[in-house]
Design an enzyme around this catalytic site. Structure first.
Site, PDB file in Angstrom:
ATOM      1  N   CYS A  99       2.596   2.785  15.798  1.00  0.00           N
ATOM      2  CA  CYS A  99       1.676   2.070  14.842  1.00  0.00           C
ATOM      3  C   CYS A  99       2.228   2.093  13.560  1.00  0.00           C
ATOM      4  CB  CYS A  99       0.144   2.617  15.120  1.00  0.00           C
ATOM      5  SG  CYS A  99      -0.212   2.548  16.593  1.00  0.00           S
ATOM      6  N   HIS A 151      -0.924  -8.174   2.862  1.00  0.00           N
ATOM      7  CA  HIS A 151      -0.099  -8.748   4.173  1.00  0.00           C
ATOM      8  C   HIS A 151      -1.247  -8.227   5.268  1.00  0.00           C
ATOM      9  CE1 HIS A 151       1.829  -5.331   6.179  1.00  0.00           C
ATOM     10  NE2 HIS A 151       1.708  -4.779   5.016  1.00  0.00           N
ATOM     11  N   ALA A 158       0.647  -1.249   0.063  1.00  0.00           N
ATOM     12  CA  ALA A 158       0.191  -0.009   0.086  1.00  0.00           C
ATOM     13  C   ALA A 158       0.756   1.381  -0.164  1.00  0.00           C
ATOM     14  CB  ALA A 158      -0.986   0.147   1.254  1.00  0.00           C
TER      15      ALA A 158
HETATM   16  N1  PLP Z   1      -2.138   2.624   4.784  1.00  0.00           N
HETATM   17  C1  PLP Z   1      -2.750   2.003   6.041  1.00  0.00           C
HETATM   18  C2  PLP Z   1      -3.940   2.277   6.582  1.00  0.00           C
HETATM   19  C3  PLP Z   1      -2.134   1.087   6.800  1.00  0.00           C
HETATM   20  O1  PLP Z   1      -2.321   0.480   7.959  1.00  0.00           O
HETATM   21  C4  PLP Z   1      -0.796   0.533   6.199  1.00  0.00           C
HETATM   22  C5  PLP Z   1       0.296  -0.415   6.871  1.00  0.00           C
HETATM   23  O2  PLP Z   1       0.625  -0.119   8.186  1.00  0.00           O
HETATM   24  C6  PLP Z   1      -0.292   1.077   4.975  1.00  0.00           C
HETATM   25  C7  PLP Z   1      -0.900   2.083   4.509  1.00  0.00           C
HETATM   26  C8  PLP Z   1       1.137   0.799   4.405  1.00  0.00           C
HETATM   27  O3  PLP Z   1       0.736  -0.531   4.008  1.00  0.00           O
HETATM   28  P1  PLP Z   1       2.090  -1.421   3.375  1.00  0.00           P
HETATM   29  O4  PLP Z   1       2.757  -2.286   4.771  1.00  0.00           O
HETATM   30  O5  PLP Z   1       1.341  -2.698   2.545  1.00  0.00           O
HETATM   31  O6  PLP Z   1       3.027  -0.561   2.555  1.00  0.00           O
END
Ligand code: PLP
Length: 402
Positions: free
Chosen positions: A329, A204, A74
């Site tokens: 977090c 994940h 993400a």
């Molecule tokens: N956006 C949100 C709301 C998330 O909870 C996270 C992960 O902590 C991310 C983005 C980032 O995701 P990724 O670990 O796949 O880069």
């Protein structure tokens, strides 16, 4: 039988579902072809499997396979969407509207845009972390090129009214991106119905493997223009070059297929466990406050502030339970949670907050253990804490902050 440590940090990441792992394994050992190899069967098999996975992922969010671009997760999807829109639509305007409670992937992308002269407007988050659609409507002007609002918050679980926000953006003819990382696979997300133009999510967080995510880009007219953040062989419609991670994509597809089938039963099961945890802790302890919306909240999220307790001290005293504090977090650095601050929590309570993130593999027995352990350790810590007085005259119902 209980197995330790008990994992309650499912917003951070999730265990790969054994069914997902099983689906992935042949793509390491038997079908290890490069999905871009057009000259032989290894390549054809890999490509066919990737396209089937793309279909399953698209299906989960009610979109078309051609609207899914694979990324590493993400974070990459969010960067691709936000920076791409900013770069390609700057001739129309330089305003982007967002919220202060986005994930760091969004917030840091905005910082980099601000340095380039973009005007980033941060809407208020109310005490539950909700964005007010009316405030958004008032903020949109003829310079607005993008609205980007998180669907479900990763710390407090609050779920925004994304359909209403999407409707406003569509009416105002402004592109709308949402970070749906915590929502996809957990609650119904319908890209068409919600009028979402771009959406980021990750495997994940939904019992799939790490290192694979997606950006949904609506294929509806007019075509959305983005700029690749990674250049190379032109994979993924030229938006994200690099050999596709076939096993991870297969796992992501399988995770989406399972989530689509099991979402309702999972919501009931995990929601019941979460409610049990929430109600018992609040009933057994004074000075515990719920963060996030009481109802419009992810069913697996529980974020509580424990008055008179340092979250880190509590975490250390419950080492056999994996949870996270409000300070760690979303980033690799330990900073007080920007989300809890933005919803108006006093500093003291920000530092007293713990996030419990339940998941598919938690059991009632585990939750019972967690309740007893948390209550015992909070009482112990309070007994030696000069900052906490049990006699505090409380004017609000239990669990509710004044
Ligand atoms: N956006 C949100 C709301 C998330 O909870 C996270 C992960 O902590 C991310 C983005 C980032 O995701 P990724 O670990 O796949 O880069």
């Amino acid at each position: 039988m209980l197995r330790f440590p008990i994992y309650l940090d499912n917003h951070s990441t999730t265990k790969v579902d054994p069914r997902v792992l099983e689906a992935m394994l042949p793509y390491f050992t038997e079908n290890y072809g490069n999905a871009a190899s057009k000259a032989h069967e290894f390549g054809w098999k890999a490509e066919a499997a990737v396209e089937l996975a793309r279909k399953k992922i698209a299906n989960l969010i009610n979109s078309e396979p051609g609207e899914i671009i694979f990324t590493s997760g993400a974070t990459e999807s969010i960067n691709l969407a936000i920076k791409g829109i900013a770069e390609n639509y700057v001739s129309k305007g330089n305003q982007v509207i967002t919220t202060p409670i986005e994930h760091k992937a969004g917030l840091d992308s905005y910082k980099s845009l601000e340095k380039k002269g973009y005007n980033i407007v941060y809407l208020n988050a109310d005490k539950y972390g909700m964005t007010n659609p009316d405030e958004l409507e008032r903020a949109i002007n003829d310079k607005t090129i993008l609205v980007s609002i998180i669907l479900a918050n990763n710390e407090i679980g609050t779920i925004n009214d994304i359909a209403e926000i999407g409707k406003i953006c569509r009416e105002k003819k402004v592109l709308f991106h949402t970070d749906a990382t915590q929502a996809v696979g957990k609650i119904p997300v319908d890209a068409r119905e919600m009028k979402i133009d771009l959406m980021s999510f990750s495997s994940h967080k939904m019992y799939g493997p790490k290192g694979i995510g997606a950006l949904y880009i609506s294929g509806k007219f007019p075509k959305i223009k983005l700029t690749p953040q990674i250049d190379g062989g032109g994979h993924e419609k030229g938006l994200r070059s690099g050999t596709l991670n076939v096993p991870a994509i297969i796992g992501f597809g399988k995770a989406c297929e399972i989530n689509k089938k099991e979402m309702v039963s999972e919501c009931n099961k995990i929601g019941e466990l979460r409610d049990k945890l929430e109600n018992a802790i609040i009933a057994k302890l004074d000075g515990v406050y719920l963060n996030g919306h009481p109802e419009k909240r992810l069913y697996n999220n529980l974020n509580l502030s424990f008055e008179g307790i340092e979250a880190d001290a509590l975490i250390m005293s419950i080492k056999d339970i994996a949870v996270s504090s409000g300070s760690a977090c979303s980033s690799a650095t330990l900073r007080p949670s920007h989300v809890l601050k933005a919803i108006g929590l006093p500093d003291k309570l920000v530092k007293s907050s713990i996030r419990f993130g339940l998941g598919r593999f938690n059991t009632a027995e585990e939750i019972k253990y967690v309740i007893n352990k948390v209550v015992e350790k909070v009482n112990n810590l309070r007994d030696i804490s000069p900052a906490y007085s049990k006699e505090t005259d409380r004017k609000t119902p239990k669990g509710v902050r004044a």
